[in-house]
Design an enzyme around this catalytic site. Structure first.
Site, PDB file in Angstrom:
ATOM      1  N   HIS A  16       0.835  -1.199   0.000  1.00 58.29           N
ATOM      2  CA  HIS A  16       0.000   0.000   0.000  1.00 58.29           C
ATOM      3  C   HIS A  16       0.870   1.248   0.000  1.00 58.29           C
ATOM      4  CE1 HIS A  16      -0.003   1.551   4.259  1.00 58.29           C
ATOM      5  NE2 HIS A  16       0.141   0.285   4.621  1.00 58.29           N
TER       6      HIS A  16
ATOM      7  N   ASP B 174       5.516   2.601   7.371  1.00 58.95           N
ATOM      8  CA  ASP B 174       4.165   2.121   7.064  1.00 58.95           C
ATOM      9  C   ASP B 174       3.494   3.062   6.062  1.00 58.95           C
ATOM     10  OD1 ASP B 174       1.704   0.906   7.099  1.00 58.95           O
ATOM     11  OD2 ASP B 174       1.137   1.653   9.081  1.00 58.95           O
TER      12      ASP B 174
ATOM     13  N   GLU C 188      -5.302   1.854   1.917  1.00 59.16           N
ATOM     14  CA  GLU C 188      -5.236   0.697   2.816  1.00 59.16           C
ATOM     15  C   GLU C 188      -5.586   1.119   4.230  1.00 59.16           C
ATOM     16  OE1 GLU C 188      -3.228  -2.056   5.734  1.00 59.16           O
ATOM     17  OE2 GLU C 188      -3.017   0.108   5.432  1.00 59.16           O
ATOM     18  N   GLU C 189      -5.129   2.306   4.619  1.00 54.78           N
ATOM     19  CA  GLU C 189      -5.344   2.757   5.991  1.00 54.78           C
ATOM     20  C   GLU C 189      -6.810   3.067   6.279  1.00 54.78           C
ATOM     21  OE1 GLU C 189      -3.176   2.330   8.056  1.00 54.78           O
ATOM     22  OE2 GLU C 189      -1.174   2.620   7.211  1.00 54.78           O
TER      23      GLU C 189
ATOM     24  N   ASP D  28       3.891  -5.171   3.635  1.00 56.16           N
ATOM     25  CA  ASP D  28       3.380  -4.076   4.448  1.00 56.16           C
ATOM     26  C   ASP D  28       4.244  -3.974   5.703  1.00 56.16           C
ATOM     27  OD1 ASP D  28       1.901  -2.167   5.748  1.00 56.16           O
ATOM     28  OD2 ASP D  28       0.005  -3.258   5.694  1.00 56.16           O
TER      29      ASP D  28
ATOM     30  N   HIS E 295       1.870   4.626  12.972  1.00 55.75           N
ATOM     31  CA  HIS E 295       0.734   5.534  12.843  1.00 55.75           C
ATOM     32  C   HIS E 295       0.968   6.843  13.592  1.00 55.75           C
ATOM     33  CE1 HIS E 295      -2.582   2.518  11.407  1.00 55.75           C
ATOM     34  NE2 HIS E 295      -1.510   2.537  10.622  1.00 55.75           N
TER      35      HIS E 295
END
Length: 563
Positions: free
Chosen positions: A317, A329, A361-362, A390, A490
């Site tokens: 992603h 990420d 994707e998130e 990922d 994140h």
């Protein structure tokens, strides 16, 4: 998860691509020993081409052997792509989420332009596959009573409804001295006996063991007009603001595992702010503006092979979260896959190769699901296999492979036949280079979900997200026990500096190795005969077996769709 003993893999290995050695006993390997092993393998594989400068040779030649390809796929090349993605985020002037590459933003658009531009220049057939994404604006969460009023940091969960709610805060089965494993809001019974009959009730639930969408579903069914999901608070990494995917749900909710959308606002909070909201007499204000539908793109690049009906696919992603640039990420998987594709551009493979960089994707695996669901049955049948990357360079890493053979974790999703053969190649490579590895649950909690739902054999690599590294894992892989595999998961600090170079280098080589292996034969996966990879025969040992450091946990695969 049920834990079972690890037995000898008995699936046949494709005779055309590799030779295998018998399984051998394995001792615990230090990071230094692994570095020596990787260096020795690299030296052996590059001996044939040592007379040419890598940059010149890689630009002008067909990298159709393991030796040539692994010489050309370098961590410096991967890091150059990560640096470009960091610069895109830094320069993003998006009016809502600057400094990110999140879906629906200027940063994501420029990431697409960067990847697609390089692939077109290399000669790939590039398609920009349109995807509708949900764009959520910043939300408001304000405590009104007890005094003094205060604004809390918050965000909108994917799948949230919109609305403006001011009313009583009603805690639901929460634990303010948490030890982990909270089930707050995970079943309808948690809401029984609580009064949600008012016109503006706000449910307060705690992160824990079930999907976030499950908590929101039951809150709405109970009569809540909004829900605040606050972090669990059992570890430092599970204490800050939590905002994630709210579209996934657990059984027995109809339509599980989702995706679903909610008719009420769903916002997040930190553990500390959740504790303040849980005080007796609390009232709060929640505002979620109506979301917009925006158009993003998956980037699909194809290299035709002699067999156009046997497509080997790999993906990563491309989007970040709204909190930061997302350079691990998933700039790590995106960059490693891009470097592999560029260095394979002059190949004439036996099988057709297809690479995908996924949008949103998130937001809940939106881009990959849209892509697979948009294929006809005949087009889905052409895809022999899918490999997912990922987070492959986490700073406090361990090496993990999706547990397709269920040797450690009983998969909660169907595992298509042939998936374990992909896992074997990853594990045998780690064994060859002296890298210990472990299993991560074959959970479908990344972009391979849509592929496995379509019956396409899949596997992938992972180096960890917010799961905490244990002392046992530190002894095997190094790093810091007590810290998350990625402490910046994140978060705004997921920048170019957020990396373990050794993990990124090993996994970049493995991504290239696996792609070249299956470019010539997928016989071990789907029975379609192929050809030997050109060049000297390359011997892989049987997998040494996972280290077994996870006991009934999710194998470090703590992506945002779960509680």
């Amino acid at each position: 998860m049920k834990r079972i003993s690890v037995g000898l893999h008995t699936r046949p290995t494709t005779k055309w691509m590799i030779m295998t050695e018998p399984r051998r006993a394995r001792t615990r390997t230090t990071r230094m020993a692994a570095l020596v092993a990787v260096a020795a393998l690299t030296t052996a594989l590059t001996a044939q081409t040592a007379s040419a400068k890598p940059s010149e040779a890689c630009t002008n030649r067909n990298n159709n052997t393991y030796q040539k390809l692994l010489e050309c796929v370098t961590v410096d090349g991967v890091r150059a792509h990560q640096a470009a993605l960091q610069k895109i985020a830094d320069n993003s002037n998006d009016p809502v989420y600057p400094g990110t590459r999140a879906a629906g933003t200027v940063g994501y658009d420029r990431s697409v332009d960067y990847v697609a531009g390089l692939l077109r220049k290399a000669g790939y057939q590039v398609t920009l596959d349109p995807v509708d994404v949900t764009f959520n604006f910043p939300a408001n969460l304000r405590q009104l009573t007890p005094a003094p009023p205060d604004d809390y940091e918050t965000g909108v969960f994917t799948g949230s409804g919109s609305g403006e709610v001011q009313g009583n805060v009603i805690p639901v089965d929460i634990d303010l001295t948490p030890t982990g494993g909270s089930t707050s809001g995970c079943e309808a019974a948690d809401f029984a006996g609580l009064d949600f009959s008012g016109p503006s009730d706000i449910a307060l639930v705690q992160r824990g063991t079930c999907f976030f969408g499950t908590k929101a579903y039951y809150a709405e069914q109970a009569g809540a007009e909004a829900i605040v999901i606050f972090n669990e608070g059992n570890t430092p990494e599970r204490s800050g603001l939590i905002v994630a995917d709210g579209t996934s749900i657990d059984e027995p909710i109809p339509g599980a595992p989702g995706p679903i959308t909610h008719g009420i606002p769903v916002v997040g909070a930190s553990f500390a702010d959740g504790a303040l909201l849980a005080r007796p007499g609390s009232t709060a204000y929640v505002l979620v503006l109506p979301a917009e539908t925006r158009n993003d793109y998956n980037v699909i690049a194809e290299l035709p092979g002699r067999n156009t009906d046997n497509v080997v696919m790999a993906g990563a992603h491309l989007d970040s979260v709204i909190e930061g640039p997302g350079i691990n990420d998933n700039g790590s998987g995106s960059a490693a896959l891009l470097e592999t594709a560029l260095k394979m551009a002059k190949l004439t493979p036996e099988n057709t190769l297809r690479f995908g960089w996924w949008a949103a994707e998130e937001q809940g695996l939106v881009g990959s699901a849209d892509y697979v669901n948009g294929l006809s049955a005949a087009e889905r049948d052409r895809i022999a296999m899918y490999m997912n990357y990922d987070m492959v360079g986490s700073p406090n890493d361990i090496f993990m492979v999706y547990d397709a053979d269920e040797s450690t974790f009983e998969a909660p999703v169907p595992v298509p036949a042939g998936s374990a053969a992909i896992e074997d190649v990853y594990e045998s490579y780690y064994t060859k280079v002296g890298e210990p590895y472990d299993d991560t649950e074959f959970s479908g909690r990344s972009d391979y979900e849509a592929f496995i739902n379509a019956g396409i054999p899949s596997s992938g690599l992972f180096t960890g997200a917010e799961e905490i590294k244990t002392a046992e894992q530190q002894a095997i892989w190094g790093g810091t026990a007590g810290d998350a595999f990625d402490p910046c998961y994140h978060a705004a600090c997921d920048t170019y500096a957020n990396v373990d170079l050794h993990a990124l280098e090993v996994n970049s080589d493995l991504i290239a190795f696996a792609m070249l292996t299956f470019a010539y034969s997928t016989e071990s996966v789907n029975g379609v005969p192929g050809k030997k990879v050109p060049g000297p025969a390359f011997t892989l040992p049987a997998p040494a077996g996972p280290q077994g450091t996870f006991a009934g946990e999710d194998g470090g695969l703590a992506h945002g769709s779960g509680g």
